[in-house]
Motif scaffolding. Structure first.
Motif, PDB file in Angstrom:
ATOM      1  N   ILE A   1      44.019  29.069  28.130  1.00  0.00           N
ATOM      2  CA  ILE A   1      43.866  29.794  29.395  1.00  0.00           C
ATOM      3  C   ILE A   1      42.525  29.450  30.050  1.00  0.00           C
TER       4      ILE A   1
ATOM      5  N   GLU B   1      41.843  27.527  33.610  1.00  0.00           N
ATOM      6  CA  GLU B   1      41.046  28.166  34.659  1.00  0.00           C
ATOM      7  C   GLU B   1      39.905  27.273  35.121  1.00  0.00           C
TER       8      GLU B   1
ATOM      9  N   THR C   1      44.849  40.047  30.402  1.00  0.00           N
ATOM     10  CA  THR C   1      44.584  39.367  31.673  1.00  0.00           C
ATOM     11  C   THR C   1      43.391  40.032  32.355  1.00  0.00           C
TER      12      THR C   1
ATOM     13  N   THR D   1      39.397  38.526  31.087  1.00  0.00           N
ATOM     14  CA  THR D   1      38.595  38.031  32.212  1.00  0.00           C
ATOM     15  C   THR D   1      37.207  38.642  32.181  1.00  0.00           C
TER      16      THR D   1
ATOM     17  N   PRO E   1      39.844  40.375  38.088  1.00  0.00           N
ATOM     18  CA  PRO E   1      41.145  40.265  37.409  1.00  0.00           C
ATOM     19  C   PRO E   1      42.264  41.029  38.118  1.00  0.00           C
TER      20      PRO E   1
ATOM     21  N   THR F   1      43.382  38.754  41.236  1.00  0.00           N
ATOM     22  CA  THR F   1      44.144  37.546  40.879  1.00  0.00           C
ATOM     23  C   THR F   1      45.191  37.844  39.803  1.00  0.00           C
TER      24      THR F   1
ATOM     25  N   HIS G   1      48.923  36.070  39.761  1.00  0.00           N
ATOM     26  CA  HIS G   1      48.805  34.626  39.523  1.00  0.00           C
ATOM     27  C   HIS G   1      48.410  34.360  38.074  1.00  0.00           C
ATOM     28  N   SER G   2      47.407  35.077  37.599  1.00  0.00           N
ATOM     29  CA  SER G   2      46.902  34.864  36.240  1.00  0.00           C
ATOM     30  C   SER G   2      47.867  35.388  35.186  1.00  0.00           C
ATOM     31  N   TRP G   3      48.449  36.565  35.416  1.00  0.00           N
ATOM     32  CA  TRP G   3      49.278  37.176  34.387  1.00  0.00           C
ATOM     33  C   TRP G   3      50.513  36.341  34.059  1.00  0.00           C
TER      34      TRP G   3
ATOM     35  N   ARG H   1      50.974  33.140  34.273  1.00  0.00           N
ATOM     36  CA  ARG H   1      50.545  31.986  33.489  1.00  0.00           C
ATOM     37  C   ARG H   1      50.153  32.415  32.077  1.00  0.00           C
ATOM     38  N   ASN H   2      49.352  33.469  31.971  1.00  0.00           N
ATOM     39  CA  ASN H   2      48.899  33.952  30.661  1.00  0.00           C
ATOM     40  C   ASN H   2      50.073  34.397  29.800  1.00  0.00           C
TER      41      ASN H   2
END
Length: 166
Positions: free
Chosen positions: A33, A37, A105, A109, A120, A123, A126-128, A130-131
């Motif tokens: 991750i 990033e 997430t 962060t 966090p 975003t 978008h991040s969650w 992917r994570n």
């Protein structure tokens, strides 16, 4: 599933199972991750290794205090009496990864940035996604199978010891 040889049978084995999964997960998921990033480089990887011990403690606490109790309450809602081992494991993994990825997430962060901020949340989606995807596949294909294999080998060795005594 209480006597399933691929799962822990007592609290001591439960701790071993959790340690195996959490160590594999934190040492693979967090670097992937962070590298996604910030870009793939040795310096970014080494920076990630500095926070891994903190993340590991956070993950273990979140598993024990948040994810396990919630998943334990949710499983009976979705699992039928005729559902097999693989279906139960898949659902258990899905629920655990969903809960932990949501929390990490945000918390991950903060740990990575070394500060609490609103980033966090800004975003999050978008991040969650992917994570979650990274964590789910690592859990499903690497961490969980290794931990279940270790339990199966441990129980086989215990069985051989009991047979030798008899």
């Amino acid at each position: 599933m209480d006597k399933e040889d691929r799962l822990p049978q007592n609290p001591k084995e439960g701790i071993l199972f959790l340690l195996i999964i959490s160590i594999i997960s934190v040492n693979t998921i967090a670097p992937i991750i962070m590298e996604m990033e910030q870009g793939f480089s040795i310096s970014n990887y080494l920076e990630t290794l500095k926070i891994v011990p903190f993340l590991w403690v956070i993950v273990v606490l979140l598993v024990r205090l948040v994810a396990e109790p919630l998943v334990h309450k949710m499983m009976p809602i979705f699992v039928g009496k005729t559902d097999g081992f693989n279906a139960r494991i898949l659902l258990n993994t899905l629920l655990n990864v969903t809960i932990l990825s949501i929390l990490l997430t945000i918390i991950g962060t903060w740990v990575g940035m070394k500060q609490i901020s609103l980033e966090p949340f800004q975003t999050f989606f978008h991040s969650w996604f992917r994570n979650f995807g990274i964590a789910f596949w690592i859990e499903l294909l690497i961490a969980q199978p290794i931990a279940r294999f270790a339990m199966k080998k441990l129980h086989a060795r215990q069985g051989r010891k009991v047979e030798a005594v008899n």
